[in-house]
Design a protein around this motif. Structure first.
Motif, PDB file in Angstrom:
ATOM      1  N   ALA A 139      99.653  41.710 -30.222  1.00  0.00           N
ATOM      2  CA  ALA A 139      98.879  40.475 -30.041  1.00  0.00           C
ATOM      3  C   ALA A 139      97.628  40.499 -30.916  1.00  0.00           C
ATOM      4  O   ALA A 139      97.292  39.508 -31.575  1.00  0.00           O
ATOM      5  CB  ALA A 139      98.504  40.299 -28.570  1.00  0.00           C
ATOM      6  N   CYS A 140      96.930  41.624 -30.938  1.00  0.00           N
ATOM      7  CA  CYS A 140      95.717  41.733 -31.745  1.00  0.00           C
ATOM      8  C   CYS A 140      96.040  41.580 -33.225  1.00  0.00           C
ATOM      9  O   CYS A 140      95.313  40.897 -33.970  1.00  0.00           O
ATOM     10  CB  CYS A 140      95.031  43.075 -31.497  1.00  0.00           C
ATOM     11  N   GLU A 141      97.112  42.201 -33.663  1.00  0.00           N
ATOM     12  CA  GLU A 141      97.551  42.119 -35.067  1.00  0.00           C
ATOM     13  C   GLU A 141      97.772  40.654 -35.454  1.00  0.00           C
ATOM     14  O   GLU A 141      97.290  40.176 -36.484  1.00  0.00           O
ATOM     15  CB  GLU A 141      98.864  42.914 -35.201  1.00  0.00           C
ATOM     16  N   MET A 142      98.493  39.923 -34.571  1.00  0.00           N
ATOM     17  CA  MET A 142      98.827  38.524 -34.863  1.00  0.00           C
ATOM     18  C   MET A 142      97.590  37.629 -34.889  1.00  0.00           C
ATOM     19  O   MET A 142      97.500  36.691 -35.681  1.00  0.00           O
ATOM     20  CB  MET A 142      99.784  37.980 -33.803  1.00  0.00           C
ATOM     21  N   LEU A 143      96.648  37.925 -33.988  1.00  0.00           N
ATOM     22  CA  LEU A 143      95.493  37.032 -33.832  1.00  0.00           C
ATOM     23  C   LEU A 143      94.301  37.461 -34.686  1.00  0.00           C
ATOM     24  O   LEU A 143      93.282  36.774 -34.735  1.00  0.00           O
ATOM     25  CB  LEU A 143      95.073  36.987 -32.355  1.00  0.00           C
ATOM     26  N   GLY A 144      94.453  38.622 -35.330  1.00  0.00           N
ATOM     27  CA  GLY A 144      93.351  39.105 -36.160  1.00  0.00           C
ATOM     28  C   GLY A 144      92.207  39.711 -35.366  1.00  0.00           C
ATOM     29  O   GLY A 144      91.060  39.705 -35.812  1.00  0.00           O
ATOM     30  N   PHE A 145      92.500  40.231 -34.173  1.00  0.00           N
ATOM     31  CA  PHE A 145      91.473  40.871 -33.351  1.00  0.00           C
ATOM     32  C   PHE A 145      91.555  42.391 -33.475  1.00  0.00           C
ATOM     33  O   PHE A 145      92.634  42.951 -33.683  1.00  0.00           O
ATOM     34  CB  PHE A 145      91.661  40.522 -31.873  1.00  0.00           C
ATOM     35  N   ASP A 146      90.440  43.045 -33.269  1.00  0.00           N
ATOM     36  CA  ASP A 146      90.408  44.499 -33.179  1.00  0.00           C
ATOM     37  C   ASP A 146      90.352  44.841 -31.683  1.00  0.00           C
ATOM     38  O   ASP A 146      89.412  44.429 -30.996  1.00  0.00           O
ATOM     39  CB  ASP A 146      89.164  45.023 -33.896  1.00  0.00           C
ATOM     40  N   PRO A 147      91.323  45.590 -31.142  1.00  0.00           N
ATOM     41  CA  PRO A 147      91.330  45.870 -29.697  1.00  0.00           C
ATOM     42  C   PRO A 147      90.082  46.611 -29.216  1.00  0.00           C
ATOM     43  O   PRO A 147      89.761  46.568 -28.025  1.00  0.00           O
ATOM     44  CB  PRO A 147      92.591  46.715 -29.489  1.00  0.00           C
ATOM     45  N   LEU A 148      89.356  47.235 -30.129  1.00  0.00           N
ATOM     46  CA  LEU A 148      88.137  47.950 -29.724  1.00  0.00           C
ATOM     47  C   LEU A 148      87.018  46.993 -29.307  1.00  0.00           C
ATOM     48  O   LEU A 148      86.022  47.424 -28.734  1.00  0.00           O
ATOM     49  CB  LEU A 148      87.650  48.866 -30.855  1.00  0.00           C
ATOM     50  N   TYR A 149      87.201  45.699 -29.603  1.00  0.00           N
ATOM     51  CA  TYR A 149      86.177  44.709 -29.224  1.00  0.00           C
ATOM     52  C   TYR A 149      86.636  43.818 -28.067  1.00  0.00           C
ATOM     53  O   TYR A 149      85.934  42.900 -27.672  1.00  0.00           O
ATOM     54  CB  TYR A 149      85.809  43.835 -30.432  1.00  0.00           C
ATOM     55  N   ILE A 150      87.829  44.074 -27.539  1.00  0.00           N
ATOM     56  CA  ILE A 150      88.385  43.218 -26.494  1.00  0.00           C
ATOM     57  C   ILE A 150      87.935  43.740 -25.123  1.00  0.00           C
ATOM     58  O   ILE A 150      87.911  44.941 -24.881  1.00  0.00           O
ATOM     59  CB  ILE A 150      89.931  43.200 -26.571  1.00  0.00           C
ATOM     60  N   ALA A 151      87.636  42.803 -24.219  1.00  0.00           N
ATOM     61  CA  ALA A 151      87.106  43.168 -22.902  1.00  0.00           C
ATOM     62  C   ALA A 151      88.135  43.902 -22.041  1.00  0.00           C
ATOM     63  O   ALA A 151      89.320  43.569 -22.042  1.00  0.00           O
ATOM     64  CB  ALA A 151      86.650  41.903 -22.167  1.00  0.00           C
ATOM     65  N   ASN A 152      87.638  44.878 -21.310  1.00  0.00           N
ATOM     66  CA  ASN A 152      88.417  45.604 -20.301  1.00  0.00           C
ATOM     67  C   ASN A 152      87.745  45.388 -18.953  1.00  0.00           C
ATOM     68  O   ASN A 152      86.543  45.169 -18.894  1.00  0.00           O
ATOM     69  CB  ASN A 152      88.419  47.097 -20.619  1.00  0.00           C
ATOM     70  N   GLU A 153      88.520  45.498 -17.865  1.00  0.00           N
ATOM     71  CA  GLU A 153      87.911  45.322 -16.539  1.00  0.00           C
ATOM     72  C   GLU A 153      88.314  46.429 -15.566  1.00  0.00           C
ATOM     73  O   GLU A 153      87.997  46.348 -14.377  1.00  0.00           O
ATOM     74  CB  GLU A 153      88.257  43.948 -15.964  1.00  0.00           C
ATOM     75  N   GLY A 154      88.999  47.464 -16.080  1.00  0.00           N
ATOM     76  CA  GLY A 154      89.376  48.566 -15.190  1.00  0.00           C
ATOM     77  C   GLY A 154      89.371  49.899 -15.919  1.00  0.00           C
ATOM     78  O   GLY A 154      90.118  50.812 -15.566  1.00  0.00           O
ATOM     79  N   LYS A 155      88.529  49.993 -16.938  1.00  0.00           N
ATOM     80  CA  LYS A 155      88.437  51.220 -17.726  1.00  0.00           C
ATOM     81  C   LYS A 155      87.002  51.703 -17.735  1.00  0.00           C
ATOM     82  O   LYS A 155      86.073  50.908 -17.569  1.00  0.00           O
ATOM     83  CB  LYS A 155      88.901  50.965 -19.167  1.00  0.00           C
ATOM     84  N   LEU A 156      86.842  53.007 -17.924  1.00  0.00           N
ATOM     85  CA  LEU A 156      85.486  53.535 -18.068  1.00  0.00           C
ATOM     86  C   LEU A 156      85.410  54.565 -19.174  1.00  0.00           C
ATOM     87  O   LEU A 156      86.400  55.227 -19.504  1.00  0.00           O
ATOM     88  CB  LEU A 156      84.965  54.104 -16.746  1.00  0.00           C
TER      89      LEU A 156
END
Lengths: 357, 357
Positions: B277-294
């Motif tokens: 999904a990130c590849e297709m949309l041009g996003f870097d997953p390192l900047y995408i929000a998480n809500e259950g990780k630390l």
């Protein structure tokens, strides 16, 4: 919520059709519709003994190593419109509203968190003015803003900005103030005139149709309550009559304490300009929101010392006795009117003034 | 914010005219624009030493008669759109977000307040589902909802509903977790894959253009942090990489602690569907929000016991070491890429995904 009946050719069809209940402005009134929404949906879903008490703040116990501290916790979202009005703005309202909710369970307000929902396109100059006003109100009350959060939503998905303030206060061990503690024989004190805030906001909306000198009464009441509690730790009830006004707050107390409350209309101060505005608009000032007034219900033998203490304070100068608690009529409020008759004073039903706080 | 230049007959006029700065969606991104807004406007207006720390919760001291308790206080407003998405909804998000902010300063979450802003016309059935979800998340985390508030705004002045949650937690005396405590030599642990929440919300918006099995990672992390602290009270930093993603959170820590952080891209887990999904949309997953990780930053000699403890827990099974803290490059995060080169990993600038939480 009343049942809806579809109209067929001008007649009312008596068969209720299935329909989805929807949120209406009246659910935010602070009156009966708000009460029903909370009783029917919020409390059953989120129920626990602390949430169910129904005071202005929750009271919780914190066990530390060798001692137990009692904390007051409260939250309020502020959606008042317009953002600025005579005597205040949403920022001062957000701080004082939460400080007062803590004060109304006898707590000393300590810490506050603020959460902003900003609408895309909001002028930052407006935000700056509101932040300045918040800091001034925090200083006046002595509370410290310790944490914040900012979210932004698209243009058209909010109305300038909304502010949540949540607060923490500490309650001294000998203080036990609650809406459930009114006792027959107690005296009902009101700290000043009613209706100022609601009418000031209406004026800012251009809905009065005339100029007036009415300003909101927004004020932090914690120094007043602390002075009162220092001369009489045994104050039974404190409550600030905000949404729904004096009438609704008295009904809440009568309901929580299972007592009757009798108040005398001629003893309840209303500023002349507020009375004129209410007369013109068809409002009863007893249902109009206040933001700097409190009701105190106190043992009869303490009324003298409490009243004289209140009258020496900035926000309590006009304090006076407005009524009594009785064992009869449990859950009801009775009003002795100006012409001497007595009638039931009900809680607010439906919506009077949306987005007043 | 960049200067605006008025355009005259197609040319760019180089004279900046006075203009009003306005709120933009990027001010809510959690990245550099949010940081600048807070630094320039919020902190100067509301400043005090507790607010300025910059951790996920404020830490305050409460003096009771014979002992001092440390409390964590935090607030978050939730404006995620849509209200329901794969793996969660705004209700679960509101509870877990605040529980996690308390957990990230090493606190045991105790009490929560909830403030609703409801849009006129909202179906009450939707509210009921969200309340149910909130109660389930509260039960799972063990936090108690003690106070609430409901406001209603006119149709078109909100977007369904917004929820503020504010929380109180207690911090044991031997715990001192802060974003300012990372030390050179420390090890950086990540509790699982990144990017799941943001991509799950995009999917619910219909913006992916394909079906996937991606679900949000929303989870309360307090049992995980309590297990970690029980085996190593000397954990230096805990942070949940929400808005702005892993990259932005690591930058915040590097800045607060005045250290460099080096992480290895190939050690950071990204689910295949999220990567696609990130590849297709041009996003870097390192900047995408998480809500259950630390992110945990821990002394090197404790990494074994902490990792094995985390991997036994439901929300820490995939925990792994992703990097190290160094004395060089203070305030910077360096990424060793998949092809072995090293580059600066900056904080999020501007807006990536509005209303992701």
């Amino acid at each position: 919520m009343t049942e809806e009946f579809p109209t067929i050719q001008g007649a009312v069809c008596p068969i209720p059709l299935p329909h989805q209940e929807k949120i209406m402005l009246g659910h935010g009134s602070g009156g009966k519709m708000s009460h029903n929404l909370i009783q029917k949906y919020f409390l059953p879903a989120l129920t626990n003994p602390i949430l169910s008490v129904g005071d202005d703040s929750a009271v919780v116990q914190l066990t530390s190593n060798t001692d137990i501290a009692r904390l007051a916790l409260t939250t309020d979202s502020h959606v008042v419109w317009p953002l600025f009005f005579p005597g205040g703005d949403i920022g001062r309202l957000a701080i004082c509203g939460t400080v007062n909710d803590l004060a109304m369970v006898g707590a000393i307000p300590l810490y506050l968190t603020v959460g902003f929902i900003l609408e895309e396109g909001l002028e930052i100059g407006i935000l700056e003015r509101i932040l300045q006003s918040m800091q001034e109100a925090a200083h006046e009350s002595g509370i410290i803003i310790v944490a914040g959060d900012t979210k932004v939503v698209q243009h058209g998905k909010a109305d300038g900005l909304y502010i949540n303030t949540s607060g923490v206060g500490q309650i001294n061990p000998n203080i036990h103030v609650s809406g459930a503690n009114a006792q027959p024989g107690d005296v009902v004190i009101l700290s000043g005139s009613v209706g100022d805030h609601g009418i000031a906001v209406l004026q800012a909306r251009g809905e009065l149709g005339f100029d007036s000198e009415i300003t909101s009464d927004i004020a932090p009441l914690n120094q007043l309550t602390q002075a009162m509690l220092s001369v009489c730790p045994d104050i039974h009830v404190l409550r600030d009559p905000t949404r729904g006004g004096l009438a609704t707050s008295l009904n809440e107390i009568a309901h929580q304490s299972k007592v009757g409350i009798i108040v005398k209309e001629s003893d309840i101060p209303v500023r002349p300009a507020v009375a004129v505005a209410c007369e013109m608009l068809g409002f009863d000032p007893l249902y109009i929101a206040n933001e700097g007034k409190l009701i105190a219900i106190v043992p009869e033998d303490a009324q003298g010392i409490i009243l004289s203490t209140m009258q020496k304070m900035k926000y309590g100068e006009s304090s006076r006795v407005i009524g009594r608690v009785v064992a009869d009529y449990p859950g009801k409020v009775l009003l002795i009117t100006g012409i001497g008759s007595t009638r039931i004073l009900d809680a607010l039903s439906g919506e009077l003034l949306p987005r007043i706080c």
